[in-house]
Each structure stands twice: as C-alpha cells, then as structure tokens.
Design an enzyme around this catalytic site. Structure first.
Site, PDB file in Angstrom:
ATOM      1  N   GLY A  84       0.806  -1.216   0.000  1.00 37.64           N
ATOM      2  CA  GLY A  84       0.000   0.000   0.000  1.00 37.64           C
ATOM      3  C   GLY A  84       0.839   1.266   0.000  1.00 37.64           C
ATOM      4  N   GLY A 138       5.263   3.845  -9.214  1.00 40.41           N
ATOM      5  CA  GLY A 138       5.908   2.537  -9.418  1.00 40.41           C
ATOM      6  C   GLY A 138       4.884   1.419  -9.338  1.00 40.41           C
ATOM      7  N   HIS A 139       4.062   1.445  -8.284  1.00 40.35           N
ATOM      8  CA  HIS A 139       3.004   0.432  -8.147  1.00 40.35           C
ATOM      9  C   HIS A 139       2.027   0.527  -9.323  1.00 40.35           C
ATOM     10  CE1 HIS A 139       4.000   1.211  -3.735  1.00 40.35           C
ATOM     11  NE2 HIS A 139       4.190  -0.087  -3.822  1.00 40.35           N
ATOM     12  N   GLN A 179       7.817  -9.527   7.502  1.00 42.43           N
ATOM     13  CA  GLN A 179       9.001  -9.119   6.749  1.00 42.43           C
ATOM     14  C   GLN A 179       9.712  -7.911   7.350  1.00 42.43           C
ATOM     15  OE1 GLN A 179       6.533  -8.573   3.139  1.00 42.43           O
ATOM     16  NE2 GLN A 179       7.819  -6.815   2.693  1.00 42.43           N
ATOM     17  N   LYS A 232      12.888  -2.522  -8.797  1.00 41.12           N
ATOM     18  CA  LYS A 232      13.420  -1.743  -7.673  1.00 41.12           C
ATOM     19  C   LYS A 232      13.886  -2.672  -6.543  1.00 41.12           C
ATOM     20  CE  LYS A 232      13.018   1.227  -4.022  1.00 41.12           C
ATOM     21  NZ  LYS A 232      12.137   0.536  -3.129  1.00 41.12           N
ATOM     22  N   ARG A 290       8.615   4.663   1.299  1.00 42.63           N
ATOM     23  CA  ARG A 290       9.452   5.178   2.395  1.00 42.63           C
ATOM     24  C   ARG A 290      10.019   6.565   2.102  1.00 42.63           C
ATOM     25  NH1 ARG A 290      10.755  -0.670   3.159  1.00 42.63           N
ATOM     26  NH2 ARG A 290      10.060  -1.166   5.273  1.00 42.63           N
TER      27      ARG A 290
END
Ligand code: AMP
Length: 288
Positions: free
Chosen positions: A31, A36-37, A64, A156, A194
């Site tokens: 999310g 990019g997504h 993770q 990426k 991020r």
C-alpha cells in the site's frame, strides 16, 4: 472495483474465475501506492487482457519487518490507494488484516514459513535477517489465495524478485513472474513508499543512490579494462557519505543470475546498494 478483506472470499472468487478460464493478473503491495506500483498494475492489466481480472493486494506484512524496523509507522492511505488502483485498471483490492493472514500467531496456530536458502542470504538478507523469510511466506500464501496466472514485481526490489522467481521454480507454483522496470522521480530517486519519511534536507540528498549507480556506469564505460570491485566500492561509498545525512549499509557488485559477488566489474555486472538517509533506509540497483 471490489474490495475483499476475507481470505476465504478471495480464494472462492479466484477459484471461480480460474474454473471459468478467466486470466488472473496479480500485484502484491504494502500500500501507500505511487507511480511505481501503478506501472505494475497497468502491466498486470495488459497481461490479464480485457476479459481477465487484475487483483492488487494491500497488506503491510509484519513478518518481513525486523523488530527495530518501521512496521508501526509504515505509511497508509487506503482511500488514495483505492483511487490509484481504480485509475490503473485493477478489478479487485485484496486487503486482509493480520488475523486473516496469520491466524493464531503467537498462540501456536500459525507456524509455517517458506525459506529460500541461497539468493536470499546476501545484501538485503544479510542486513535484514528475517526479511526474505517474511516475503517468501507472504507471497506463497497470497499465491495460494489469489491463484494468479501471472504476478508482477518491481525491479526496484531486484533481489526480492529473484528470490520469488526461485521460490516459484523450486516449489512449482504455476505462476508466471514478470519483473517491471523501476519507476523514478524526475531527479532519479527510485519511487518508494518510504520516501515519505525524508525531510526537506534529506530528500535532495537521497538522489545520491541513483547518482552513484550512474557513476559506476560511467566508470565501467570509461575503462578499457575490468575494474577492481573493492576499489570502486570504496570510491562510491566515499561519494555517498559526502552527503551529511547519508550512511552506506552495503554496496555490492554481483552476477545477476547467481547473485555471487564479483571481484572485477565489467559491462553487465549488477550493482545493488542500501543507504540510510537519517533513519530512512533506501535501496536501489542497476545493471552496469
Ligand atoms: P511495496 O509496496 O514496497 O512492497 O512494493 C510492492 C511492489 O512494487 C514490489 O514488487 C516492488 O518491487 C514494486 N515497486 C516498489 N517501488 C517501485 C518502483 N519505484 N518502481 C517499480 N516497482 C516498484
């Protein structure tokens, strides 16, 4: 577009589609979506075709994240994600919660993990020891729930894509893995959820990850002989650390097939790196 929160509903829908021969394209994400997504969702749309189904999962997978990492403050914005998924051509958002994905964890009712033991050891796996176990486990679970024909991952996270590809081969998942190119900001910074953590002084410094890849490319291009990896690594590390907020975690030169580190760098060698900008850990990679 439909939002599904329950594992059993998602699995039932997927089984029905598969039975009817409907092609399922899948994009797993955590999310806080960005361009990019979106590029991965658009790719899944093209793969599934107009009669197929594109499913995007949105799930911040605790397994993770390491104990000292950013799980609790990982950015979330479901309404914005919903808009982006719809615009990009998704049909379903699968957004389970932890109780759906890891029922009874800590109470002994969840205890099965998937571990890749070779490609996942170095780089991200070395810096984040339980990270890939979490990734392979959640992706295996998602494949069993969403039953995709094809799943799209981003270059990426180059090592992640390779680990998933290996898992799919080794465990015979009937899923085609597609790796889509890294989408970047205009100044070269790889898009990442991020990046939101970066403050106004860190944000311009963060382009140093991309710059260092360009620098390595130029060094390879301008040299008639193979370059010593260790010497180049030291130079690139010093270049990054000229930025006051930057601290290198690793810079690795390796063979993109075997993931073995190389001692000499030539055209075709892969570079991957991780660096902190303040407390924010960013990664990038490219082919030289
Ligand atoms: P994440 O939500 O960060 O777990 O990422 C979900 C998927 O999006 C993974 O396959 C990532 O590799 C991919 N991805 C993340 N950032 C980018 C980017 N800048 N360009 C292309 N794919 C990306």
């Amino acid at each position: 577009m439909r939002v599904v929160k329950s594992v059993s509903t998602m699995q039932r829908l997927a089984r029905n589609w598969r039975r009817r021969g409907v092609r399922i394209g899948f994009v797993p994400t955590m999310g806080y979506l960005h361009a990019g997504h979106v590029s991965l969702i658009q790719r899944a749309r093209r793969i599934a075709g107009k009669n197929g189904i594109v499913i995007v999962s949105i799930y911040v997978n605790p397994a993770q994240f390491g104990p000292a990492e950013d799980l609790s403050r990982y950015p979330r914005d479901f309404d914005r994600d919903w808009q982006l998924c719809r615009q990009a051509g998704a049909d379903v958002i699968f957004a389970p919660n932890d109780a759906q994905m890891y029922p009874g964890q800590g109470e002994g009712r969840y205890s099965t993990y998937v571990v890749e033991e070779r490609l996942s050891r170095s780089m991200e796996g070395q810096s984040r020891p339980t990270h890939f176990r979490g990734v392979t486990t959640i992706v295996a679970k998602l494949f069993n729930i969403v039953l995709p024909d094809a799943a799209v991952f981003g270059a990426k996270d180059f090592q992640q894509a390779a680990v998933i590809q290996r898992m799919v081969q080794d465990l015979n998942f009937p899923v085609k893995i597609v790796v889509a190119p890294t989408v970047r900001e205009t100044d070269g910074l790889a898009m990442s959820s991020r990046n939101k953590y970066l403050d106004a002084s860190q944000r311009p410094q963060a382009t140093v990850l991309w710059k260092v890849i360009q620098r390595a490319k130029a060094a390879v291009k301008n040299s008639s002989r193979p370059l010593a990896a260790e010497k180049l690594r030291r130079e690139l590390k010093a270049f990054i650390q000229r930025q006051p907020a930057a601290r290198v975690d690793y810079i690795q030169f390796f063979d993109a097939q075997t993931f073995e580190p190389v001692r000499t760098v030539t055209g075709g060698t892969h570079i991957a790196l991780a660096a902190f900008l303040g407390n924010t850990r960013l990664i990038d990679n490219g082919t030289l």
